[in-house]
Design an enzyme around this catalytic site. Structure first.
Site, PDB file in Angstrom:
ATOM      1  N   GLY A  86     -77.316 -25.315  72.666  1.00  0.00           N
ATOM      2  CA  GLY A  86     -78.021 -26.550  72.425  1.00  0.00           C
ATOM      3  C   GLY A  86     -79.333 -26.334  71.714  1.00  0.00           C
ATOM      4  N   HIS A  87     -80.275 -27.231  71.978  1.00  0.00           N
ATOM      5  CA  HIS A  87     -81.559 -27.242  71.279  1.00  0.00           C
ATOM      6  C   HIS A  87     -82.376 -25.988  71.582  1.00  0.00           C
ATOM      7  CE1 HIS A  87     -84.746 -29.255  69.125  1.00  0.00           C
ATOM      8  NE2 HIS A  87     -85.580 -29.146  70.149  1.00  0.00           N
TER       9      HIS A  87
END
Length: 293
Positions: A265-266
């Protein structure tokens, strides 16, 4: 055992916290963090790099352990944060360096490169955009609305990003093994951005983010002219900066190395450190030859 030093410097009257590791005569890598965290996002990456490189990771003004002046005392813009970073590096005598940028760190890194192109020896971008591609509309539409017409109604659309649940979401969304992500990450970040007056600083930066895309054409020209070695390593499931943001670098840097990490993810380093560190070490070792370092 690699030692990481936890230190402070005073820049323009502001106390700046930074982490430092590695031999100071080795090629320097400057790690520039994103929102809403600080240099703590690099706490596990630093030892992976410091046996070969001199690593510096500052907390931006308003983040982490650095000073949090009020909005009346400091103009919370990306230009102003870059000013402090530039002077911080000059104070440490760092004139040539690679950058690792993520999220907010990207517009700071791009400004540093545009101000002094020959200083940048290599670029690692981890979920840090330099193109219109990859801005995920559901996340960014409230930000653009607030930047274009700041007021009570549009402010409501971005204030939610300062909540504990929103910070937790930044760390966990899209991650295939969320149990690997330490809850201290989002609880520490939330604590820091909840300090008195910090909400106004963060709102100022939300408004100012709209100044970044207009810089992109100049940045693309810099890429084409300087052919800086670039690695784009991306959490493929990021719902803030999608994978098209990584692919776009090949448009102006055909030799760019692009890796989309499935299940990441981020904040890729929290769940896929080994994969990311392997690509980063290999890229830096090849890119920071004596001729470029």
């Amino acid at each position: 055992m690699i030692e990481t030093l936890h230190q402070y410097a005073t820049v323009d009257g502001h106390r700046i916290f930074y982490r430092e590791a590695g031999l100071r005569d080795a090629p320097t890598v400057v790690l520039l963090h994103g929102f809403p965290t600080g240099s703590r996002m690099f706490r596990r990456l630093i030892p992976e790099l410091a046996d070969r490189f001199h690593v510096i990771a500052p907390d931006h003004v308003g983040f982490g352990h650095s000073d949090i002046p009020s909005v009346d005392e400091f103009p919370y813009t990306f230009d102003a944060l870059t000013d402090v970073t530039e002077r911080f590096l000059a104070q440490l005598g760092i004139t040539s360096y690679a950058i690792y940028v993520q999220d907010y760190g990207a517009p700071l890194g791009w400004r540093l490169a545009l101000r002094n192109p020959t200083a940048i020896t290599a670029v690692i971008t981890q979920n840090g955009n330099a193109y219109e591609d990859g801005f995920v509309a559901d996340f960014w539409e409230p930000v653009w609305a607030y930047a274009n017409d700041p007021g009570p109604e549009t402010e409501q659309g971005v204030r939610g990003a300062l909540s504990l649940e929103a910070v937790r979401w930044q760390y966990l969304h899209g991650v295939d093994r969320p149990e690997l992500v330490d809850p201290d990450t989002w609880t520490s970040d939330y604590r820091d951005i909840s300090r008195p007056g910090n909400d106004l600083a963060q709102l100022s930066l939300f408004r100012d983010y709209a100044t970044n895309p207009p810089l992109y054409p100049r940045l693309h020209e810099y890429f084409r002219e300087n052919r800086v070695p670039l690695l784009a390593i991306w959490g493929a499931e990021d719902l803030i900066f999608g994978p098209d943001g990584a692919r776009a670098f090949a448009r102006d840097l055909p030799d760019a190395e692009i890796h989309l990490v499935s299940g990441g993810g981020h904040f890729l380093l929290e769940s896929h450190l080994e994969t990311a560190a392997g690509h980063i070490r290999d890229f830096l070792t090849r890119s920071l030859s004596p001729a470029r370092a």
